[in-house]
Scaffold this motif. Sequence first.
Motif, PDB file in Angstrom:
ATOM      1  N   ASP A   1       0.837  -1.204   0.000  1.00 25.68           N
ATOM      2  CA  ASP A   1       0.000   0.000   0.000  1.00 25.68           C
ATOM      3  C   ASP A   1       0.867   1.247   0.000  1.00 25.68           C
ATOM      4  O   ASP A   1       0.586   2.205  -0.713  1.00 25.68           O
ATOM      5  N   HIS A   2       1.907   1.238   0.804  1.00 24.31           N
ATOM      6  CA  HIS A   2       2.804   2.389   0.859  1.00 24.31           C
ATOM      7  C   HIS A   2       3.443   2.610  -0.515  1.00 24.31           C
ATOM      8  O   HIS A   2       3.541   3.740  -0.995  1.00 24.31           O
TER       9      HIS A   2
ATOM     10  N   SER B   1       5.551   8.277   4.942  1.00 25.26           N
ATOM     11  CA  SER B   1       4.210   7.772   5.170  1.00 25.26           C
ATOM     12  C   SER B   1       4.141   7.195   6.564  1.00 25.26           C
ATOM     13  O   SER B   1       5.011   6.427   6.963  1.00 25.26           O
TER      14      SER B   1
ATOM     15  N   ARG C   1      -1.464   7.928   6.444  1.00 26.04           N
ATOM     16  CA  ARG C   1      -2.623   7.089   6.106  1.00 26.04           C
ATOM     17  C   ARG C   1      -3.538   6.881   7.299  1.00 26.04           C
ATOM     18  O   ARG C   1      -4.734   6.683   7.132  1.00 26.04           O
TER      19      ARG C   1
ATOM     20  N   VAL D   1       1.042   4.369  -2.818  1.00 28.64           N
ATOM     21  CA  VAL D   1       0.882   5.783  -2.466  1.00 28.64           C
ATOM     22  C   VAL D   1       2.092   6.578  -2.936  1.00 28.64           C
ATOM     23  O   VAL D   1       1.958   7.610  -3.591  1.00 28.64           O
TER      24      VAL D   1
ATOM     25  N   LEU E   1      -5.275   8.939  -3.310  1.00 25.01           N
ATOM     26  CA  LEU E   1      -4.857   8.349  -2.036  1.00 25.01           C
ATOM     27  C   LEU E   1      -6.033   7.818  -1.222  1.00 25.01           C
ATOM     28  O   LEU E   1      -5.835   7.172  -0.203  1.00 25.01           O
TER      29      LEU E   1
ATOM     30  N   ALA F   1      -5.547   9.964   7.172  1.00 23.24           N
ATOM     31  CA  ALA F   1      -5.954  10.299   5.801  1.00 23.24           C
ATOM     32  C   ALA F   1      -5.672  11.762   5.482  1.00 23.24           C
ATOM     33  O   ALA F   1      -6.511  12.487   4.980  1.00 23.24           O
TER      34      ALA F   1
ATOM     35  N   ARG G   1       2.173   5.211   9.839  1.00 20.47           N
ATOM     36  CA  ARG G   1       1.174   4.268  10.328  1.00 20.47           C
ATOM     37  C   ARG G   1       0.996   4.532  11.817  1.00 20.47           C
ATOM     38  O   ARG G   1       1.917   4.949  12.479  1.00 20.47           O
TER      39      ARG G   1
END
Length: 125
Positions: free
Chosen positions: A23-24, A50, A81, A27, A124, A84, A52
Amino acid sequence: MSGRGGASYGEGEIVRDATGDEDHEKVVGRVERQVIKSAVKKMDALATGSKRPRASQASRTTARRRCYARAGIPLYLSIARDTAQVTLFSAPGANDYREHWTRPFGRELPLPDPFTFDLDTSDLL
């Protein structure tokens, strides 16, 4: 798998950190494509991170951002993320960036010179 990584631009090439997180990678790839299409020949530096949600993750992200500011990297783009949101930090100071702009995923984030385009964050979502 969970992971963390980023990409930075300098001296004419984009360097990606290993993440182990698909996922990263998606993005970062989307952001990279926009930057490359719009301003790759003009840019001096762009650091992308990014986040988490983890307590230790927040301190590592803050430490990385402050390190980039102390190094004089003009812009730091953070993609969170967990909340968001996308945040652009600018005006590096002695210990941190002095300015920042935050937008939720789905809203455009204006990037200053040398980019001078609106980063579309709808990809995104």
